[in-house]
Design a protein around this motif. Structure first.
Motif, PDB file in Angstrom:
ATOM      1  N   LEU A 139       0.841  -1.272   0.054  1.00 42.68           N
ATOM      2  CA  LEU A 139      -0.020  -0.106   0.091  1.00 42.68           C
ATOM      3  C   LEU A 139       0.905   1.526  -0.120  1.00 42.68           C
ATOM      4  O   LEU A 139       0.576   2.118  -0.670  1.00 42.68           O
ATOM      5  CB  LEU A 139      -0.931  -0.097   1.208  1.00 42.68           C
ATOM      6  CG  LEU A 139      -1.977  -1.198   1.179  1.00 42.68           C
ATOM      7  CD1 LEU A 139      -2.769  -1.095   2.838  1.00 42.68           C
ATOM      8  CD2 LEU A 139      -3.062  -0.970   0.183  1.00 42.68           C
ATOM      9  N   GLU A 142       2.934   1.386  -3.669  1.00 40.43           N
ATOM     10  CA  GLU A 142       2.115   1.817  -4.684  1.00 40.43           C
ATOM     11  C   GLU A 142       1.150   3.058  -4.294  1.00 40.43           C
ATOM     12  O   GLU A 142       0.311   3.275  -5.253  1.00 40.43           O
ATOM     13  CB  GLU A 142       1.239   0.687  -5.114  1.00 40.43           C
ATOM     14  CG  GLU A 142       2.193  -0.442  -5.573  1.00 40.43           C
ATOM     15  CD  GLU A 142       1.306  -1.788  -5.896  1.00 40.43           C
ATOM     16  OE1 GLU A 142       0.107  -1.792  -6.266  1.00 40.43           O
ATOM     17  OE2 GLU A 142       1.962  -2.944  -6.222  1.00 40.43           O
ATOM     18  N   LYS A 144      -1.370   3.623  -2.453  1.00 40.12           N
ATOM     19  CA  LYS A 144      -2.533   3.367  -2.306  1.00 40.12           C
ATOM     20  C   LYS A 144      -3.321   3.589  -1.060  1.00 40.12           C
ATOM     21  O   LYS A 144      -2.660   3.641   0.050  1.00 40.12           O
ATOM     22  CB  LYS A 144      -2.997   1.611  -2.452  1.00 40.12           C
ATOM     23  CG  LYS A 144      -2.650   0.886  -3.855  1.00 40.12           C
ATOM     24  CD  LYS A 144      -2.543  -0.523  -3.951  1.00 40.12           C
ATOM     25  CE  LYS A 144      -2.402  -0.983  -5.372  1.00 40.12           C
ATOM     26  NZ  LYS A 144      -2.487  -2.465  -5.209  1.00 40.12           N
TER      27      LYS A 144
END
Length: 497
Positions: A139, A142, A144
């Motif tokens: 997470l 990337e 996210k």
């Protein structure tokens, strides 16, 4: 000539600050406030006052008399590694015990010892935790959005259904973060290493003795006499003028060029301090996004020891979090033989429930559980106390919890000054929120910031509104936080409790 001399003397008297007036007013004598005072002193800026609502320093690192000794109702454990807390504990010769997590028994709701059957459960749980760490890294790498610990554990195959599974989960998660996995961030917690070698402070001087050396000048240097004001609970901070006026519950007033506010997140969330003018919306919204966790310690002394010699007891009740952990303070290496003390823990809603009911009811509930676990030999506690942090007007909770969907931009707003009011406290530290070292780091951060502002008032940083794409607090952890969290992988922490 005479008139000139009188004028000079009168002007000089006007420049002398009263004992309630200083360049900086530090509100709170906990880990953050004491560290700020230490930094000011080291840098040669000794014109400060400390106002503390309690009758002693230490904040939530504090102890009380119980059963012929002192017990820490706040912080108890220090975890080894690159933290100053552990070094201070060892350097000061503070008595401690390495908690033995292998010395553990698990009981089901009927009191049957099911420890031997839990190995497969622990293995599945540990595999899910490893997955959660990998998920957190993914997470972050990337960029996210964050997800809850509960979501990560489910993705890792951990779906607790039985009371034993839920109790084991509680022991590893709620016990650390003071709230349920459903509300706690994966990104901010999954990469924090959980080492089993943790030091339980058992020193009768209390864990707060860690502040003894660093704060010695406040008590032993005559120049600081009258600088520390205890039993002064702040009720109002007026920052509308050139100087800040602080009022306490007894009607005392203090004035300063700047104020460093280090009270707990719970105090701010409960509006226990009135700000004049009101804090801006961007500040208030941030304060309410974070969680003030509730963590209750219940100390009990018995006339005799009727429980096994193991160190930890897990009780798996069908109601998740219902007195799930008992710590045997009579275990080897802890308190002296004959102490006959158990320590129970509850968090979240159960903590608030316990702290709002009479101790007699809590004693009766625990006695019933102990008789299920250990038979008719179990008796009611001869003495019982609990920490009571959720009811304490100086704290309104135990320590902060980083919830889901909070980015580092949120911490920038948490850390930002408002006018001449600066904000410290463990809840403002982007890595160690909830830990003693987080409080210390925040005190140092804000003290240095205040000194910079004194020297260059034209460049005194403050958070300002930006386009939503740049400051959206639900955008997840940004690149700076990624680099910060990477350093955490090699560090072990000193948790507030």
């Amino acid at each position: 000539m005479f008139l000139l001399r009188v004028t000079v003397i009168l002007f000089g008297l006007l420049l002398v600050r009263s004992e309630n007036d200083a360049k900086v007013i530090i509100i709170g004598a906990g880990a953050s406030g004491l560290r700020a005072a230490e930094i000011f002193h080291e840098k040669g800026m000794d014109d400060f006052i400390i106002i503390e609502g309690a009758d002693q320093i230490g904040g939530r690192v504090t102890d009380v008399p119980f059963a012929g000794t002192n017990v820490d109702i706040g912080a108890s454990w220090a975890q080894p590694g690159n933290t100053s807390i552990v070094k201070v504990v060892k350097d000061l010769g503070i008595e401690h015990h390495v908690s033995n997590f292998d010395s553990l028994l698990v009981y089901n709701q009927t009191g049957t010892d099911v420890t031997d059957s839990t190995d497969p459960i622990w293995e599945r749980f540990e595999a899910a935790i490893e997955y959660m760490k990998e998920k957190a890294q993914e997470l972050i790498d990337e960029k996210k959005p964050d997800i809850s610990q509960r979501a990560s554990l489910r993705l890792g195959g951990w779906l607790p259904k039985t009371p034993v599974e839920k109790a084991i989960e509680w022991f590893d998660f709620d016990f650390e973060w003071a709230d349920i996995p459903a509300v706690t961030s994966t990104k901010s917690t999954a990469l924090l290493p959980a080492d089993e070698s943790v030091l339980f402070v058992k020193d009768p001087r209390g864990f707060k003795f860690i502040f003894n050396a660093s704060s010695e000048f406040l008590f032993n240097d005559p120049a600081f006499e009258g600088r520390l004001h205890l039993n002064k609970r702040v009720t109002t901070i007026n920052y509308s003028g050139d100087r800040v006026v602080v009022t306490t519950s007894d009607g005392s007033t203090f004035t300063g060029d700047q104020v460093l506010l280090t009270v707990s997140l719970g105090v701010l969330q409960n509006s226990a301090i009135e700000f004049q003018p009101d804090l801006p919306d961007w500040k208030i919204e941030e304060l309410f996004k974070f969680i003030m966790g509730d963590f209750t310690k219940i100390f009990m002394r018995f006339d005799t020891q009727f429980w096994p010699t193991d160190e930890w007891f897990i009780y798996a009740h069908e109601r998740r979090g219902y007195f799930p952990i008992f710590y045997n303070l009579q275990a080897q290496g802890l308190f002296p033989n004959g102490t006959n003390m158990l320590l129970a823990f509850v968090t979240g809603n159960e903590a608030r429930r316990i702290e709002h009911q009479p101790l007699s009811e809590t004693s009766a509930e625990i006695t019933a559980i102990l008789q299920i676990l250990f038979g008719n030999a179990a008796t009611a506690p001869a003495e019982i106390i609990h920490s009571g942090w959720s009811n304490n007007p100086l704290t309104y909770g135990a320590y902060s919890n980083w919830p889901v969907e909070v980015s580092e931009e949120c911490f920038k707003k948490m850390q930002s000054r408002v006018g001449q009011v600066f904000f410290g406290g463990e809840h403002t530290d982007v890595i160690y929120n909830g830990y003693i070292i987080g409080g210390q780091r925040s005190g140092e951060r804000e003290a240095l910031k205040i000194l910079d502002c004194m020297n260059n008032k034209d460049e005194c940083p403050i958070w300002t509104e930006k386009p939503k794409s740049d400051c959206d607090c639900t955008s997840g952890v940004d690149s700076l936080t990624i680099s910060i969290l990477a350093t955490v992988l090699s560090m072990l922490l000193a948790r507030m409790f």
